[in-house]
Design an enzyme around this catalytic site. Structure first.
Site, PDB file in Angstrom:
ATOM      1  N   GLY A  83       0.847  -1.184   0.000  1.00 49.78           N
ATOM      2  CA  GLY A  83       0.000   0.000   0.000  1.00 49.78           C
ATOM      3  C   GLY A  83       0.881   1.233   0.000  1.00 49.78           C
ATOM      4  CB  ALA A 123      11.198   3.808  -6.588  1.00 47.29           C
ATOM      5  CB  CYS A 124      10.487   0.791  -1.811  1.00 47.47           C
ATOM      6  SG  CYS A 124       9.102   1.931  -1.559  1.00 47.47           S
ATOM      7  CE1 TYR A 153       5.858  -3.395  -1.790  1.00 48.44           C
ATOM      8  CE2 TYR A 153       7.125  -1.395  -2.134  1.00 48.44           C
ATOM      9  CZ  TYR A 153       6.232  -2.334  -2.599  1.00 48.44           C
ATOM     10  OH  TYR A 153       5.719  -2.233  -3.863  1.00 48.44           O
ATOM     11  CE  LYS A 157       7.294  -5.097  -4.765  1.00 52.36           C
ATOM     12  NZ  LYS A 157       6.485  -5.952  -5.680  1.00 52.36           N
ATOM     13  CG  ASN A 182       5.603   7.171  -5.809  1.00 50.30           C
ATOM     14  OD1 ASN A 182       5.299   6.443  -4.867  1.00 50.30           O
ATOM     15  ND2 ASN A 182       6.636   7.988  -5.767  1.00 50.30           N
ATOM     16  CE  LYS A 196       1.853   2.624  -3.962  1.00 52.51           C
ATOM     17  NZ  LYS A 196       2.833   2.180  -4.994  1.00 52.51           N
ATOM     18  CB  THR A 225      11.007  15.948  -4.018  1.00 49.56           C
ATOM     19  OG1 THR A 225      12.203  15.293  -3.555  1.00 49.56           O
ATOM     20  CG2 THR A 225      11.091  17.438  -3.753  1.00 49.56           C
TER      21      THR A 225
END
Length: 339
Positions: A83, A123-124, A153, A157, A182, A196, A225
């Site tokens: 999430g 991107a995490c 998370y 990944k 995102n 999100k 950002t």
């Protein structure tokens, strides 16, 4: 389930936001053998397309994975327990258990002779020390190492990316990996804690407009950002990467960086109101700065996500507004028929 030919495409996580859009898009393109799989009951799927073979199965279980890939030529793994930042910071163990999905799917794909396997990364995975400043440089694919990803998370990944690599190297499974940045758009989570930022702020702005209480809560300072990729760009990029010869993980995201305050500005512009802002500095807010470096995708595919944030947010806002004013569960209005 039919196994007589090898043109079957399997979409795992098809009851979710991106997976539901992918099933519908593949059918619109003329693919007719689509197997859509999710753990959720059918009435909780974001989009349920009757032309697909829809299955409710728990893909953390090895036997379920063997069942869903049987007869398949292509597998898209979009399934994960995830999430927005509020969810992943408070459910790290649940997020890490998604490793069972990708592991069992890769094993099943190897045993079933699947021709190509896509894994939706994030991107995490990127190292936290590259994202300390709001003005941090856009993230290159190489910035994932030395590894220091989002706890829970992000580690899942990153580990699953390595699993894809080694199943390709050791067992010949043709894997492809995209690091999503995102993704947002209609037919996605907009309330309940898993939404999100774009959907959350659309909902909050609509709530303020409908209630007449012109105030909004923002997590953090609002100076963080991010970049946000509209779902149509995600679908196009995912399928381009799947069809390519690119075996390394590739960024798939917009490189249009905005502050959270600027994201709220856009939502307010679309709604035609201005709100008093309250900043909750104790709430989850993630890293200070994250953006996608699109050098690699431009060089290797000659394309990068291009839909502007304003254009995508307008469509997302309109869809969420419709859900809120009709006061009906979203799943009552999302059964699609693809001609």
């Amino acid at each position: 389930m039919s196994t007589e030919s090898r043109d079957l495409i399997v979409v795992c996580g098809a009851g979710g936001f991106i997976g539901g859009h992918l099933v519908a898009d593949l059918l619109r393109q003329g693919h007719r053998r689509i197997r859509a799989v999710d753990i959720k009951p059918f009435d909780e799927w974001y989009q349920l397309v009757p032309q697909a073979e829809n299955l409710q199965l728990n893909l953390q279980e090895k036997d379920s994975c063997a069942t869903v890939v049987r007869g398949a030529s292509v597998v898209y793994n979009l399934a994960a327990d995830m999430g927005g930042m509020g969810f992943i910071e408070n459910n790290r163990a649940l997020c890490m258990l998604s490793v069972l999905i990708n592991t069992h799917l890769l094993m099943a794909a190897r045993d079933a002779g699947v021709q190509r396997f896509f894994f939706a990364s994030s991107a995490c995975v990127y190292a936290a020390d590259k994202q300390v400043s709001e003005q941090a440089a856009a993230l290159k694919e190489s910035d994932a190492y030395p590894a220091l990803p989002e706890d829970g998370y992000g580690w899942e990944k990153l580990f699953s990316e390595r699993m894809c690599r080694h199943f390709r190297e050791d067992f010949g499974v043709e894997t492809r990996v995209a690091r999503f940045h995102n993704v947002y758009g209609p037919f996605g989570t907009w309330t309940g804690g898993r939404e999100k930022a774009p959907a959350a702020f659309c909902r909050k702005v609509i709530e303020a407009k409908l209630s007449g209480r012109h105030e909004i809560e923002i997590w953090g300072t609002g100076n963080q950002t991010r970049s946000f990729m509209y779902i149509d760009d995600c679908l196009k990029g995912t399928q381009m990467i799947m069809a390519s010869d690119i075996t390394d993980p590739l960024n798939l995201g917009s490189d249009q960086s905005v502050t959270i305050n600027e994201l709220v500005d856009l939502a307010e512009d679309i709604a035609g109101i201005r709100l008093k802002r309250h900043y909750d500095l104790s709430a989850p807010r993630g890293v200070n700065g994250r953006n996608s470096d699109n050098t690699q995708i431009l060089q290797r595919l000659g394309w990068a996500p291009e839909i502007s944030l304003r254009s995508g947010l307008e469509q997302t806002y309109r869809w969420i507004f419709d859900q809120m004013v009709t006061s009906q569960p979203a799943h009552d209005r999302k059964r699609l028929s693809i001609a």
